[in-house]
Every structure is written in structure tokens, then in C-alpha cells.
Design a protein around this motif. Structure first.
Motif, PDB file in Angstrom:
ATOM      1  N   LYS A 552      12.586  -8.934  -1.336  1.00  0.00           N
ATOM      2  CA  LYS A 552      12.373 -10.370  -1.525  1.00  0.00           C
ATOM      3  C   LYS A 552      11.307 -10.661  -2.581  1.00  0.00           C
ATOM      4  N   TYR A 553      10.231  -9.879  -2.571  1.00  0.00           N
ATOM      5  CA  TYR A 553       9.110 -10.184  -3.470  1.00  0.00           C
ATOM      6  C   TYR A 553       8.955  -9.147  -4.596  1.00  0.00           C
ATOM      7  N   GLY A 554       9.942  -8.241  -4.732  1.00  0.00           N
ATOM      8  CA  GLY A 554       9.928  -7.292  -5.848  1.00  0.00           C
ATOM      9  C   GLY A 554       8.750  -6.345  -5.836  1.00  0.00           C
ATOM     10  N   LEU A 555       8.407  -5.820  -4.687  1.00  0.00           N
ATOM     11  CA  LEU A 555       7.251  -4.912  -4.569  1.00  0.00           C
ATOM     12  C   LEU A 555       7.676  -3.471  -4.850  1.00  0.00           C
ATOM     13  N   TYR A 556       8.316  -3.264  -6.001  1.00  0.00           N
ATOM     14  CA  TYR A 556       8.858  -1.932  -6.300  1.00  0.00           C
ATOM     15  C   TYR A 556       7.773  -0.953  -6.723  1.00  0.00           C
ATOM     16  N   SER A 557       6.674  -1.470  -7.206  1.00  0.00           N
ATOM     17  CA  SER A 557       5.575  -0.561  -7.556  1.00  0.00           C
ATOM     18  C   SER A 557       5.039   0.120  -6.306  1.00  0.00           C
ATOM     19  N   LYS A 558       4.965  -0.617  -5.193  1.00  0.00           N
ATOM     20  CA  LYS A 558       4.522  -0.025  -3.933  1.00  0.00           C
ATOM     21  C   LYS A 558       5.530   1.020  -3.451  1.00  0.00           C
ATOM     22  N   LEU A 559       6.797   0.739  -3.670  1.00  0.00           N
ATOM     23  CA  LEU A 559       7.834   1.699  -3.296  1.00  0.00           C
ATOM     24  C   LEU A 559       7.715   2.981  -4.104  1.00  0.00           C
ATOM     25  N   GLN A 560       7.429   2.827  -5.397  1.00  0.00           N
ATOM     26  CA  GLN A 560       7.315   4.001  -6.259  1.00  0.00           C
ATOM     27  C   GLN A 560       6.064   4.817  -5.913  1.00  0.00           C
ATOM     28  N   GLU A 561       4.963   4.123  -5.585  1.00  0.00           N
ATOM     29  CA  GLU A 561       3.710   4.817  -5.273  1.00  0.00           C
ATOM     30  C   GLU A 561       3.834   5.670  -4.008  1.00  0.00           C
ATOM     31  N   GLN A 562       4.520   5.118  -3.001  1.00  0.00           N
ATOM     32  CA  GLN A 562       4.600   5.803  -1.714  1.00  0.00           C
ATOM     33  C   GLN A 562       6.055   6.100  -1.373  1.00  0.00           C
ATOM     34  N   LEU A 563       6.712   6.744  -2.320  1.00  0.00           N
ATOM     35  CA  LEU A 563       8.148   6.969  -2.211  1.00  0.00           C
ATOM     36  C   LEU A 563       8.504   7.779  -0.962  1.00  0.00           C
ATOM     37  N   GLU A 564       7.788   8.884  -0.748  1.00  0.00           N
ATOM     38  CA  GLU A 564       8.097   9.744   0.385  1.00  0.00           C
ATOM     39  C   GLU A 564       7.884   9.007   1.713  1.00  0.00           C
ATOM     40  N   VAL A 565       6.829   8.192   1.773  1.00  0.00           N
ATOM     41  CA  VAL A 565       6.522   7.452   3.025  1.00  0.00           C
ATOM     42  C   VAL A 565       7.647   6.503   3.371  1.00  0.00           C
ATOM     43  N   PHE A 566       8.113   5.766   2.387  1.00  0.00           N
ATOM     44  CA  PHE A 566       9.168   4.787   2.661  1.00  0.00           C
ATOM     45  C   PHE A 566      10.495   5.468   2.975  1.00  0.00           C
ATOM     46  N   LEU A 567      10.767   6.606   2.330  1.00  0.00           N
ATOM     47  CA  LEU A 567      11.997   7.325   2.629  1.00  0.00           C
ATOM     48  C   LEU A 567      11.954   7.914   4.037  1.00  0.00           C
ATOM     49  N   GLN A 568      10.796   8.377   4.448  1.00  0.00           N
ATOM     50  CA  GLN A 568      10.658   8.888   5.811  1.00  0.00           C
ATOM     51  C   GLN A 568      10.789   7.757   6.844  1.00  0.00           C
ATOM     52  N   LEU A 569      10.355   6.562   6.452  1.00  0.00           N
ATOM     53  CA  LEU A 569      10.468   5.420   7.360  1.00  0.00           C
ATOM     54  C   LEU A 569      11.920   5.039   7.581  1.00  0.00           C
ATOM     55  N   ASN A 570      12.697   4.938   6.498  1.00  0.00           N
ATOM     56  CA  ASN A 570      14.123   4.639   6.592  1.00  0.00           C
ATOM     57  C   ASN A 570      14.782   5.112   5.316  1.00  0.00           C
ATOM     58  N   ALA A 571      15.275   6.345   5.367  1.00  0.00           N
ATOM     59  CA  ALA A 571      15.811   6.961   4.164  1.00  0.00           C
ATOM     60  C   ALA A 571      16.990   6.198   3.591  1.00  0.00           C
ATOM     61  N   ASP A 572      17.851   5.683   4.454  1.00  0.00           N
ATOM     62  CA  ASP A 572      19.040   4.970   3.969  1.00  0.00           C
ATOM     63  C   ASP A 572      18.654   3.690   3.233  1.00  0.00           C
ATOM     64  N   GLU A 573      17.776   2.857   3.842  1.00  0.00           N
ATOM     65  CA  GLU A 573      17.377   1.592   3.216  1.00  0.00           C
ATOM     66  C   GLU A 573      16.591   1.850   1.948  1.00  0.00           C
ATOM     67  N   ALA A 574      15.699   2.847   1.995  1.00  0.00           N
ATOM     68  CA  ALA A 574      14.915   3.160   0.798  1.00  0.00           C
ATOM     69  C   ALA A 574      15.824   3.621  -0.334  1.00  0.00           C
ATOM     70  N   SER A 575      16.813   4.440  -0.025  1.00  0.00           N
ATOM     71  CA  SER A 575      17.748   4.910  -1.051  1.00  0.00           C
ATOM     72  C   SER A 575      18.514   3.753  -1.666  1.00  0.00           C
ATOM     73  N   LYS A 576      18.940   2.810  -0.825  1.00  0.00           N
ATOM     74  CA  LYS A 576      19.659   1.647  -1.354  1.00  0.00           C
ATOM     75  C   LYS A 576      18.778   0.862  -2.320  1.00  0.00           C
TER      76      LYS A 576
END
Length: 854
Positions: A552-576
Motif C-alpha cells: 500500500k505504501y511502497g515500503l520496498y526499501s524495507k523489504l530489500q533491507e530485511q529480505l530474509e526476515v520477510f521471506l521467513q515470515l511469509n515466503a509466498d507473499e514476500a515472493s509475490k
């Protein structure tokens, strides 16, 4: 006027056999008020004896012979007190215009004009006159100036003659004293001690008489105790109440012209459980003033009450309501001391006793609502005020406020919920009403119940403090409700910093409350502090809200910084999310960061290859390795769909993991079909797989190898016989190769299947041949028809040889015409001159040039 108290109404149905009283309380049909003002002073000095009403005034007769003209409020009209008699006034009658009174007493009768004395008249009789009635049209010109009196047992008609004197005519002499007379249009009704008669003044004839009930207790219902009461409901309907009997009479027209031309039909007749002291109509019902049949033993008095009853059929009735009255000095009253007069069209019913005058009126909607509220029927009361715009005393808010107070006092959640649901209806767009009701809910800590129904705009928004105290109650008592409400409510309803501070205060006591943490994240997000919100969602492991917030708010920099954390949280949603934003977060970057997390990398690449296989073509070899290691069930489908991996390397990986099906596929794809088949037969030992493999590659050598391998295995031979009948040119050769003496289960069925398959194949070939021949013949016929078809040639067509017009003007130049299928046209002579044969010169030249070029 003063209000008169009545007892609670009772609802009863009477029939011939029984009288059952219901305990259910029923709303009264009438309201009662005591007429005071001048009436109080009059009755304080004197006792009332009779009454007559007109739409313009009330005439009240007293024991001292006076007639008081009063209005409905009890005030004397123009201070009118008429001293017309020296003894008690027995009856008063008023004409239709309200201009003349006819009164009678024991001493005399009087005709008195209220506005003119032209027709005043008085006369004395030897015997008391207890009843009198004036012609309703007395004042009308040419009306005859008539009235009737009841002198003892005689009915005497007075008519004014030409010389202004009255002529008397005895209409009839009755059995017993005449005690009541009523005149309506052309009909005069009178009652004696024995019967009621109706007289037609137009035909000068009695049209009926109705005797008193024979089976009544003569002593109990003596005429001096219970005289006959009647009134006209309309011009042709007479209501009679006599002792404990009620009758309804209807005057009807005869078909012939014999006198009397009219007759009376008794439409209803029934006995009641009380003694009748007065009767009047109210719509389709009856208002009956009544007393007990037996006097009170203590004071020898009769209790007075008003019954509203409805006739049912011809011989029973239903009691609608019953109200006990307490007029002044009722303990000393007898049944004949009560009188009832009415103006039904105005809804007025006057009840007279010697020391009191009471007016009864049909209950208005305000009275109905008041009664419903008094009996706690709040829901019905609210329905009435919602749809009735004529109410003066009650409205939705006043009734609704009482109803809400009652519901909130019940201390039950279902009642609280009901009260909350009613608030929008009751308070509407009134801000003050809303705030008053919210205070009530606050006192009992039930703001959570009313929260879903609070106005949230755009028409109405309450003070922000209201919404804040509601949220604080949720915060303290219902964290799930707090979270739900935060999500539902718009942030312009309350102060976000105020609620954030309150939430943080509660979290210091309960720091692990996930719902409160989620609500705090929602508040931070709405406040624009998305980083804080994202951190909270990530910490509590909210798989849905984290990625919704990033998207919603385009926080992709946070996603890139903590990529492994977000993938571990929900790999399917993070991959999408990563796939949707490849421009921001490139595939190569993700693969590089996830090298140390092969399972997360596999999830990402798996989503990517399904979305767009070409994007990650360079990583297909890596995918083969990852599939083989962590998700071997997906490897075969990937190997079949992809062309971007090295077959040798993939084969090596599959060999290391002993993935035999994948090895077979890769060997077949590399052309090493013999090794693949050997692997199927040696390692997999799957004849069906082997047969399918041979069918797929359609290689005779493969079939031969398979047959050799199967010769010492009867079960394999049976399967082969069932499947190769249509794939081998000579299945008989296979049968000859089966060793002698080998036992094969199902051999007969397999052989039969070979024959059937062969027969089927032969039939298919034969059928195809017939279809082919048929199609060829049809096409040949079609070609023949097309070539034999005539060709249209216009006059301006040119010969392709001589370039002259095809059709010659002069007969000496006429010649035959040749048209080819290519639509080129020649004169026959031109064609023979160039080629000597019928060949299109143009097309043959083009074919020759094309041949030379090729």
C-alpha cells in the motif's frame, strides 16, 4: 375540567353459555374528565336531574326546576339560567338548529326560544309530564311547530295551527307511564313501563312496538329503579338498553305501499351482566353506562361503570373495555339518577349524576401512547410515534428515551444490544440526544455495545471526546473489539495521538497483547509512521498486514533491507511482492542475497518461473538442483517445461539423488533411449512405463529390446500382448517367440484383445479408405460442375492475342471465342495463329519464366 380516575380495564367475551374474564389488561377506549367551572357551583347548590346536548351548548336541568345553558367546559353561556319550572325538570329536548328548548316537569311543559320568543309556549297538566320531545325541524318554515309530550300513559302531539294556537292529538295511550321520548327526522320513539314504540309522523302510524323482556326479575328491575334508555344511532337505527337487555333496531322500507310502509328489524338482542343506565353509539360499538344488578349491601348504592361493547352476531357481544367511575356522591345514587347524552360526530359522551357531570372522549393517539408507556409496552409505543405525525404530547425522542432507560435498567446484554440498535432511530441527527444517551451507556460501562451504531458522518459527527471515551473503554475491556473498531472508524473522528498514548499506557501493563500491538500498528500507519507500524507487524508475525502495508505504501526499501526476515515470515507473499517489483528489486539481487538460504531461494524462484519462465532462464540450472534437493515432486514438471538447463548437468544431479523417473526422461531427451529403457526395466521394473516410453519414441529397436527383456516374465508378456497389438507390424511374431510351456495368466484375454485391436485397426483403415474415395469423387464432381459452368463476358472485353474487342461488329470478322480457367480470353483464330493449340499464351509464358529463374 378535572381528570376522573378510572379502574384498570378488563377484557371479557360473553356468550349464551358462559362469561370468561381474561386477566390480560386491555387499553381503555375512552378518557374521562370532570366538567367543572360554573357546573361545580351549580351542582354544589342543586342536584342535576336531566341533560340535553347540542353541538353549540349543553342544557342542564336541576331539581329546583332551572335550566342552565353551559358550554363543554362547564361555563354558563351568556349567564343563561332559565327558571322555567317550580319542580324537578324531567326531560329536555333541543331542536336541530339549537334555537328552541322543550322542557317538562311535574308542574308543566315549556317551549322556550333561546334567541326569539315568537313561538314560546307553556302549559300545565293534571298529571306529571315525565317526557317531552321537540320536532327537530321546529324552526323550519312550514314545519308545523310540533312537539310531543308524555302525560302519564298518553302520548300527545302538539301542532301549531293557522291561528297560532296549538292543536293536540293523542297519538296513543300506552301501558304504564311514559318515561322517555326521542324524536329523529320523521320517527318518534317512546318508552313506557311495558314497551317501546316507534311512530312514523309522516304516515301517522305506529310501525312497531317492542315489549320489555318477560323473563327479567320484575322486583329487581322495577321501572322506578331501571327505566328504559334509548338513543338514535342514525336516522333509522335505534339503540335500546333496558334493565339487563340491549336491542338494536333498524327501520326498513317495505316493498309494497300498504300502511305502515316501513317496518322494524331487530338486528341484535342480548342480555348483559349489568343494569343499563344509558346507551350511546361509538363507531360500530356501543358505550353503555351501567351499574351492578344488585345494590351494594353496605350503603344500598349502585357502583357505576362505563362498558364499551361490540355486538357479535345477533345474540352475543364482546366486552372491549370496562372503566369504573367515581362521580361525586355516587354512594347515594340510584340507577335512574344516571343519564348519558352524546354527540358521536364530535366524540363527546356526557355522563350525568345528581352531583357531577363527566365528559368521556375516545382516546387520542397521545392517550394511546401514554397508556402503552404506563404499561411498559415501549416497543409498540415507539412504533406509534414513528409513523404518526399528529401527536402533540409525544415524539420519537421522548418515547425512545423512556424505552432506552427501561432497557438499560434490565442489566442484561441482550437488552443493552437492543437499546444500542434503537439509538439511531431515537436520536436521529440530534447531537444533544446522542450525547445524553451515551452518558447512560457510560454509567453502566456499555459503550462497547453502542459503538457500532454511533453516527460517523457525513450528516452527523459527534464531539471527538465521545469517540475517544468509547475507544478507551474498548482498550481497557476488549482488546479485540478495540482493534476492530480502530479499523472500522475514520481517523477524523478522534485524536490519534490521544489514543496512541492511551494504548502505550495499557501496553506497559500487558506488553505481549498482540491485538493491542496490532491496533497500535494500525494507528501508527494512519498517522503516517509506517516504519513503526511495519516493525510491529513484523515483530508479532502478522503475515497479512506486513505485506499489505508494504504494497500500500511502497515500503520496498524495507523489504530489500530485511529480505530474509520477510521471506521467513511469509515466503509466498514476500515472493509475490518481489516478483511484482522486479524493477526495484532485481532478480539477480534477490538470488545473491538468498544464496545462503536455498529453501527461501527455491520458493522465490519457483514463484518466478511460474510467473515468467524466461525472466530467470539463467537460473534454471540452479532450480534443477534446488528442486532435486528440496522439492523433488516438482522436478519432473520443470524438466519437461524448460529448455534452459544443461541436460548433462541435470542428469548428473538426478543420478546423485537416485531420481530414476527424471533420469529416464533426461536420457530419452538426450537420445539414449536404450539406456533409459534398461533403467526402466532394471531399476523401476515397470512394464507399463516401459511400454509408454516405447510408444512415445516409436522405435522398433526399443520394442525389440523390451520384448527380449520380457520373454522370461509371464506378467510382462501379458501386458505386452494387451498393448502392442496396434504398435507392431507383426504381433504374431511376438506370440511365436513365447517359450513353450510358459504359463501366462490371462493369455486368452490378451490374444482376444490382439485380434480385436487388429480387427479394429483394419476397420479404421477401411473406413478411412471409403471416406477418402467418397471425398475424391465428390471433389471431382464439383470440379467438373465448375469447369462446365458458363462464363459471363461483357462487350468491352479484349482478346489477349490481338487486343481487339472480343465481339466483332461486322460479320466477316466474327470468330469463335476461347475462355480459359485463368479467365484469359482469346479469339480462336488468334490462339491458333500463335500456338496452333488451345493453351493460354500468357500463363504458359509466366510458368516458363518462373522455371528458368528457379
Amino acid at each position: 375540567m378535572a381528570e376522573v380516575g378510572v379502574s384498570d380495564s378488563q377484557h371479557t367475551i360473553h356468550t349464551d353459555e358462559m362469561c370468561d374474564e381474561s386477566d390480560e389488561e386491555v387499553e381503555p377506549k375512552l378518557t374521562y374528565e370532570r366538567i367543572t367551572n360554573d357546573v361545580s357551583a351549580i351542582l354544589k347548590k342543586e342536584s342535576a336531574t336531566c341533560l340535553a346536548v347540542h353541538s353549540r351548548f349543553i342544557a342542564l336541568g336541576t331539581h329546583l326546576g332551572k335550566i342552565n345553558i353551559i358550554d363543554v367546559l362547564g361555563n354558563r353561556v351568556n349567564d343563561r339560567e332559565l327558571c322555567l319550572h317550580k319542580t324537578s325538570v324531567n326531560q329536555i329536548s333541543i331542536d336541530e338548529k339549537g334555537e328552541y328548548l322543550a322542557t317538562s316537569s311535574d308542574d308543566r311543559i315549556v317551549i322556550f326560544g333561546l334567541y326569539s320568543s315568537d313561538h314560546n309556549y307553556h302549559n300545565s297538566f293534571d298529571r306529571p309530564v315525565r317526557a317531552i320531545a321537540i320536532d327537530p325541524y321546529f324552526r323550519r318554515p312550514g314545519g308545523g311547530k310540533r312537539f310531543v309530550v308524555g302525560e302519564a300513559d298518553k302520548i300527545i302531539l302538539f301542532e301549531k295551527t293557522f291561528l297560532a294556537r296549538y292543536r293536540t292529538t293523542i297519538l296513543q295511550q300506552s301501558r304504564g307511564h311514559i318515561r322517555n321520548i326521542r324524536w329523529r327526522t320523521q320517527y318518534i320513539a317512546w318508552a313506557s313501563d311495558q314497551c317501546v314504540k316507534i311512530y312514523d309522523i309522516e304516515d301517522r302510524v305506529v310501525i312497531t312496538y317492542i315489549d320489555r323482556e318477560k323473563d327479567n326479575d320484575v322486583q329487581r328491575f322495577r321501572p322506578e329503579l331501571f327505566r328504559c334508555h334509548f338513543c338514535w344511532k342514525d336516522d333509522r337505527t335505534l339503540l335500546i338498553g333496558w334493565a339487563d337487555s340491549i336491542k338494536i333496531c333498524c327501520i326498513k322500507q317495505k316493498q309494497n305501499n300498504e300502511l305502515p310502509r316501513r317496518y322494524v328489524e331487530l338486528t341484535a338482542s342480548f342480555n348483559v351482566e349489568f343494569g343499563v343506565c344509558g346507551i350511546a353509539p361509538i363507531e360500530s360499538k356501543l358505550v353503555v353506562l351501567c351499574v351492578n344488578k344488585v345494590a351494594n349491601e353496605l350503603d344500598n348504592a349502585y357502583n357505576c361503570r362505563v362498558e364499551v361493547i361490540e355486538p357479535i352476531g345477533t345474540d352475543n357481544y364482546e366486552e372491549i373495555s370496562s372503566d369504573i367511575l367515581s362521580p361525586k356522591s355516587f354512594n347515594s345514587c340510584r340507577s335512574n339518577d344516571y343519564h348519558v347524552e352524546c354527540l358521536p360526530e364530535e366524540g363527546l359522551y356526557l355522563i350525568l349524576c345528581p352531583k357531577d357531570l363527566i365528559v368521556a372522549k375516545p382516546r387520542e393517539e397521545d392517550d394511546h401512547v401514554t397508556w402503552l408507556l404506563e404499561h411498559q409496552q415501549y416497543e409498540e409505543a415507539l412504533e406509534v410515534v414513528k409513523y404518526n405525525k399528529s401527536l402533540k404530547k409525544h415524539n420519537v425522542q421522548s418515547v425512545g428515551s423512556v424505552y432506552l432507560k427501561y432497557l438499560l435498567e434490565q442489566s442484561h446484554h441482550s437488552q443493552y444490544e437492543k437499546a444500542a440498535q434503537l439509538c439511531p432511530t431515537i436520536c436521529g441527527a440530534d447531537r444533544d440526544a446522542w450525547e445524553n444517551e451515551i452518558v447512560r451507556f457510560k454509567r453502566i460501562d456499555q459503550l462497547r455495545v453502542v459503538a457500532p451504531y454511533l453516527p460517523r458522518g457525513p450528516e452527523l459527527v459527534l464531539n471527538p471526546a465521545i469517540y475517544e471515551i468509547v475507544l478507551k473503554e474498548f482498550l481497557e475491556m476488549d482488546s479485540a473489539g478495540f482493534l476492530r473498531t480502530i479499523r472500522e472508524w475514520n481517523t477524523n473522528l478522534y485524536s490519534i495521538p490521544t489514543i496512541v498514548k492511551a494504548t502505550l499506557d495499557v501496553l506497559t501493563i500487558d506488553p505481549k497483547n498482540e491485538r493491542l500491538l496490532e491496533a497500535l500498528a494500525e494507528l501508527y500507519s494512519r498517522e503516517g509512521k509506517h516504519d513503526k507500524a511495519l516493525t510491529i507487524y513484523k515483530d508479532i508475525g502478522n503475515k497479512t498486514q506486513v505485506f499489505d502495508l508494504i504494497r500500500k505504501y511502497g515500503l520496498y526499501s524495507k523489504l530489500q533491507e530485511q529480505l530474509e526476515v520477510f521471506l521467513q515470515l511469509n515466503a509466498d507473499e514476500a515472493s509475490k511482492l518481489l516478483i511484482e517489483n522486479q524493477e526495484t528489486i532485481p532478480v539477480e539481487l534477490v538470488v545473491k542475497k538468498l544464496k545462503s538460504k536455498p529453501q527461501l531461494l527455491l520458493t522465490y524462484l519457483d514463484h518466478l518461473v511460474h510467473k515468467d519462465p524466461d525472466v530467470c532462464a539463467v537460473h534454471h540450472g540452479l532450480l534443477v538442483e534446488l528442486y532435486a534437493q528440496y522439492s523433488s515432486e516438482k522436478l519432473m514438471a520443470f524438466l519437461r517445461s524448460s529448455n534452459h538447463y544443461q541436460l548433462e548437468k541435470a542428469l548428473d544431479i538426478c543420478r546423485k539423488k537416485n531420481l530414476f523417473n527424471e533420469i529416464v526422461f533426461l536420457l530419452g531427451r538426450m537420445g539414449n533411449t536404450k539406456e533409459a529403457l534398461q533403467l526402466i526395466t532394471d531399476k523401476l521394473d515397470d512394464i507399463n512405463h516401459a511400454i509408454e516410453f516405447c510408444k512415445e519414441h516409436s522405435d522398433a529397436e526399443l520394442w525389440e529390446d523390451l520384448i527380449k527383456y520380457s520373454m522370461n516374465k509371464p506378467c510382462f508378456i501379458r501386458v505386452l500382448l494387451r498393448n502392442i497389438g496396434t504398435h507392431m507390424a507383426d504381433p504374431i511374431a511376438l506370440i511365436h517367440r513365447i517359450p513353450e510351456g510358459m504359463e501366462i495368466d490371462g493369455l486368452n484375454e490378451a490374444l482376444v484383445k490382439i485380434l480385436r485391436d487388429y480387427n479394429l485397426q483394419s476397420e479404421l483403415e477401411d473406413g478411412c479408405r471409403r471416406v477418402l474415395v467418397s471425398d475424391c469423387y465428390s471433389l471431382l464432381q464439383k470440379l467438373n460442375r465448375q469447369q462446365r459452368r458458363g462464363v459471363s463476358i461483357d462487350d468491352d472485353y479484349l482478346c489477349q492475342g490481338c487486343q481487339r474487342k472480343i465481339f466483332a461488329r461486322e460479320i466477316r470478322y466474327a470468330t469463335d471465342i476461347v475462355v480459359f480457367n485463368c479467365r484469359h480470353i482469346f479469339h480462336e483464330s488468334c490462339l491458333l495463329a500463335t500456338k496452333g493449340e488451345f493453351v493460354c499464351v500468357i500463363c504458359s509464358a509466366q510458368q516458363k519464366s518462373e522455371f528458368m529463374i528457379s
